[in-house]
Design an enzyme around this catalytic site. Structure first.
Site, PDB file in Angstrom:
ATOM      1  N   HIS A  41       0.836  -1.199   0.000  1.00 22.08           N
ATOM      2  CA  HIS A  41       0.000   0.000   0.000  1.00 22.08           C
ATOM      3  C   HIS A  41       0.873   1.252   0.000  1.00 22.08           C
ATOM      4  O   HIS A  41       2.063   1.189   0.305  1.00 22.08           O
ATOM      5  CB  HIS A  41      -0.916   0.019   1.229  1.00 22.08           C
ATOM      6  CG  HIS A  41      -0.149   0.208   2.502  1.00 22.08           C
ATOM      7  ND1 HIS A  41       0.435  -0.849   3.180  1.00 22.08           N
ATOM      8  CD2 HIS A  41       0.182   1.321   3.200  1.00 22.08           C
ATOM      9  CE1 HIS A  41       1.064  -0.380   4.252  1.00 22.08           C
ATOM     10  NE2 HIS A  41       0.929   0.939   4.273  1.00 22.08           N
ATOM     11  N   HIS A 125       5.299   6.535  -2.845  1.00 20.11           N
ATOM     12  CA  HIS A 125       6.191   5.380  -2.977  1.00 20.11           C
ATOM     13  C   HIS A 125       5.532   4.181  -2.313  1.00 20.11           C
ATOM     14  O   HIS A 125       4.773   4.327  -1.359  1.00 20.11           O
ATOM     15  CB  HIS A 125       7.557   5.663  -2.346  1.00 20.11           C
ATOM     16  CG  HIS A 125       7.495   5.755  -0.856  1.00 20.11           C
ATOM     17  ND1 HIS A 125       7.049   6.888  -0.200  1.00 20.11           N
ATOM     18  CD2 HIS A 125       7.802   4.853   0.107  1.00 20.11           C
ATOM     19  CE1 HIS A 125       7.095   6.686   1.103  1.00 20.11           C
ATOM     20  NE2 HIS A 125       7.542   5.450   1.319  1.00 20.11           N
TER      21      HIS A 125
END
Length: 183
Positions: A41, A125
Site C-alpha cells: 500500500h 512510494h
C-alpha cells in the site's frame, strides 16, 4: 487502535512483478524483510493510536473528499533514507504523481481540522522491502540501482482507506476500517 490512511495496491499483475523483484533482491544476501503482497500500500498519513470516536471523525472527513480517480504508473526502484543507512526499498510513481500528491494534500488539510499534522512532504512510494541490517548493503544498493528504471505497469487509484494495523511477531495484519471511493 493503531491506524493509518492509505491507498492499497490491488492490481494482481503488478503484485506479481513486485514479488519477482523481492525474490531477486533477496538473492544478494542482504538482511531483508519483504512486504507481504496483501500488505502492499501507499501510506498517506500514519495516525498512530486513535479512539473509536476519532475513527468516526476521520471517516467523515474522508467521506467529504472530492477527488476523481486517477491512473498511476509504477516505475523504478529506490531506497530511503540514504546509501549509508538504507532502511526501505520502494517502487516509485511516475505518471499520476501530481494527482497523488494533490490527493495527499487534501487529506492532510482535512486532518488538520482534528489536529493531525505531518511535517513530512508526501512522496508517493510503495515500500516493498525493509532492510534490517547493513549486511551486503553495497550489493543491495547496486541491485536497486540496476532496477531504477523498471516499469511495473499502470493502475487506477480509485479509493482511499482508513486502515487498522495489528502488530504481531509474524508481521503486521492490516484491515480496512473505512473506504472512500473516489469519483
Amino acid at each position: 487502535m493503531r491506524a493509518f490512511i492509505a491507498v492499497d495496491l490491488v492490481d494482481e499483475a503488478i503484485k506479481q512483478s513486485i514479488l519477482r523483484l523481492q525474490k531477486t533482491l533477496s538473492q544478494f544476501g542482504a538482511d531483508l524483510k519483504s512486504v507481504e503482497p496483501q500488505n502492499l500500500h501507499f501510506t498517506i498519513h500514519f495516525l498512530g493510536e486513535i479512539s473509536e470516536q476519532e475513527v468516526n471523525k476521520i471517516s467523515i472527513l474522508l467521506n467529504d473528499l472530492d477527488v476523481s480517480s486517477f491512473r498511476i504508473s509504477f516505475k523504478g526502484l529506490g531506497y530511503f533514507p540514504n546509501p549509508k543507512r538504507i532502511s526501505v526499498i520502494w517502487v516509485g510513481v511516475n505518471d499520476g504523481r501530481k494527482e497523488f500528491v494533490e490527493l495527499a494534500k487534501q487529506i492532510e488539510k482535512k486532518l488538520e481540522q482534528l489536529n493531525y499534522s505531518s511535517n513530512r512532504k508526501f512522496t508517493p512510494h510503495l515500500t516493498i522491502c525493509r532492510v534490517k541490517t547493513g549486511r551486503n548493503k553495497d550489493q543491495l544498493i547496486g541491485a536497486v540501482e540496476e532496477f531504477s528504471d523498471v516499469d511495473l505497469g499502470i493502475n487506477t487509484v480509485s479509493s482511499v482507506k482508513l486502515k487498522k494495523s495489528l502488530l504481531t511477531p509474524e508481521g503486521p495484519i492490516y484491515s480496512d476500517v473505512y473506504e472512500k471511493n473516489l469519483r
